[in-house]
Scaffold this active site. Structure first.
Site, short mmCIF file in Angstrom:
data_model
loop_
_atom_site.label_atom_id
_atom_site.label_comp_id
_atom_site.label_asym_id
_atom_site.label_seq_id
_atom_site.Cartn_x
_atom_site.Cartn_y
_atom_site.Cartn_z
N ASN A 121 0.83 -1.21 0.00
CA ASN A 121 0.00 0.00 0.00
C ASN A 121 0.86 1.26 0.00
O ASN A 121 0.54 2.24 -0.67
CB ASN A 121 -0.94 0.01 1.21
CG ASN A 121 -2.20 -0.79 0.95
OD1 ASN A 121 -3.05 -0.39 0.16
ND2 ASN A 121 -2.31 -1.95 1.60
N LYS A 180 1.53 -1.23 14.83
CA LYS A 180 1.66 -0.76 16.22
C LYS A 180 0.66 0.34 16.51
O LYS A 180 0.21 1.05 15.60
CB LYS A 180 3.08 -0.23 16.46
CG LYS A 180 4.13 -1.30 16.41
CD LYS A 180 4.07 -2.22 17.62
CE LYS A 180 4.93 -3.44 17.40
NZ LYS A 180 4.58 -4.59 18.20
N ASN A 221 -5.96 5.41 8.35
CA ASN A 221 -5.54 4.00 8.30
C ASN A 221 -6.41 3.25 7.29
O ASN A 221 -7.55 3.63 7.03
CB ASN A 221 -5.72 3.38 9.69
CG ASN A 221 -5.27 1.92 9.72
OD1 ASN A 221 -4.21 1.57 9.19
ND2 ASN A 221 -6.07 1.06 10.33
N HIS A 262 -7.94 -0.57 6.71
CA HIS A 262 -8.17 -1.85 7.39
C HIS A 262 -8.80 -2.82 6.38
O HIS A 262 -9.72 -2.46 5.67
CB HIS A 262 -9.11 -1.63 8.58
CG HIS A 262 -9.28 -2.85 9.41
ND1 HIS A 262 -8.35 -3.25 10.35
CD2 HIS A 262 -10.24 -3.79 9.42
CE1 HIS A 262 -8.75 -4.38 10.90
NE2 HIS A 262 -9.90 -4.74 10.36
N ASP A 281 -9.02 0.90 15.52
CA ASP A 281 -10.01 0.69 14.45
C ASP A 281 -11.39 1.30 14.73
O ASP A 281 -12.39 0.82 14.22
CB ASP A 281 -10.18 -0.81 14.17
CG ASP A 281 -8.89 -1.44 13.68
OD1 ASP A 281 -8.10 -0.75 13.00
OD2 ASP A 281 -8.67 -2.64 13.96
N GLU A 302 -7.89 -2.64 -1.99
CA GLU A 302 -7.15 -1.65 -1.18
C GLU A 302 -6.32 -0.74 -2.09
O GLU A 302 -6.28 0.48 -1.92
CB GLU A 302 -6.20 -2.34 -0.19
CG GLU A 302 -6.89 -3.07 0.93
CD GLU A 302 -5.88 -3.63 1.94
OE1 GLU A 302 -5.04 -2.87 2.45
OE2 GLU A 302 -5.94 -4.85 2.21
C1 GAR Z 1 -2.99 -4.57 4.27
O1 GAR Z 1 -3.93 -5.54 3.89
C2 GAR Z 1 -3.60 -3.61 5.28
O2 GAR Z 1 -4.95 -3.34 5.03
C3 GAR Z 1 -3.43 -4.37 6.56
O3 GAR Z 1 -2.17 -4.97 6.45
C4 GAR Z 1 -1.86 -5.20 5.09
C5 GAR Z 1 -0.53 -4.59 4.76
O4 GAR Z 1 -0.09 -4.93 3.48
N1 GAR Z 1 -3.54 -3.48 7.68
C6 GAR Z 1 -4.02 -3.85 8.87
O5 GAR Z 1 -4.37 -4.97 9.14
C7 GAR Z 1 -4.09 -2.72 9.90
N2 GAR Z 1 -4.84 -3.14 11.06
P1 GAR Z 1 1.01 -4.05 2.76
O6 GAR Z 1 2.19 -3.95 3.74
O7 GAR Z 1 1.39 -4.80 1.54
O8 GAR Z 1 0.42 -2.69 2.48
#
Ligand code: GAR
Length: 205
Positions: free
Chosen positions: A14, A91, A107, A109, A150, A179
């Site tokens: 992301n 974190k 953020n 999620h 969240d 995403e």
């Molecule tokens: C993503 O799916 C994001 O939505 C999630 O972690 C992944 C990171 O992927 N975030 C959470 O769970 C936050 N609570 P990435 O490092 O490839 O972006």
């Protein structure tokens, strides 16, 4: 041009995607700071490669919590950061930072909040819980960060059908594709359109 900080803990797809959309001119922003808690995050290597000022900040490297918070605030202030964009940052953001950047921390999620969120619900844990629940829809939620995990006002949300998915991994892949489309769109909306916040509802004018 809006000055943003990106925080990421892992792979950083992301983060890279947002950076790409900035370079292409879709978002008129500049990533002036990258923060991670994880010294071996692929996201960190990418940030360094791209010449983005990058820092590892963790309670492991800075055990004193006051010092940790002050370091984070100091970096944000010295780079004159206006918005903080969390992209797979695992974190909790310290309360003093949430307070200093009230409704300026975003953020993403990988599920439909307020379901499948909260402490411990991140990354694959989310997709496993969703898959095991038997639900046939999951989704993506972009929201403001508040003191509680969240629970901040929802900026943008989109449902994803997972009816055909046969494993949590398949759910993760399908949701991640959404995403990557949705996060830049939601940020563009925030940066460019006037809005107000009424309780947990974000209303774009
Ligand atoms: C993503 O799916 C994001 O939505 C999630 O972690 C992944 C990171 O992927 N975030 C959470 O769970 C936050 N609570 P990435 O490092 O490839 O972006």
């Amino acid at each position: 041009v809006i000055r943003i900080a990106c925080f990421a803990s892992g792979r950083g797809s992301n983060f890279r995607n947002i950076h790409h959309h900035i370079k292409e001119g879709y978002l008129s922003a500049r990533i002036v700071l990258f923060v991670t808690n994880n010294p071996s995050a692929p996201a960190l290597s990418y940030a360094v490669e791209q010449g983005i000022p990058s820092h590892v900040l963790s309670v492991k490297s800075i055990p004193d919590s006051r010092e940790y918070v002050n370091k984070m605030l100091g970096l944000l202030q010295s780079e004159e950061v206006e918005w903080i964009v969390l992209a797979g940052y695992m974190k909790k953001i310290p309360e003093a930072v949430v307070d200093a950047y009230r409704y300026r921390i975003v953020n993403i999620h990988p599920a439909l909040l307020p379901f499948f969120g909260g402490k411990g619900m991140y990354g694959m844990h989310v997709h496993e819980a969703v898959y095991q629940s038997g639900m046939q829809v999951s989704g993506v939620t972009v929201h403001f960060v508040t003191e509680e995990y969240d629970e901040g006002p929802i900026i943008y949300q989109e449902a994803v059908s997972i009816r055909e998915c046969r494993s949590p991994q398949e759910v993760a892949e399908k949701v991640l594709r959404v995403e990557h489309r949705v996060y830049p769109q939601a940020l563009k909306l925030l940066f460019e359109r006037p809005y107000r916040i009424e309780g947990k509802r974000v209303i774009f004018h």
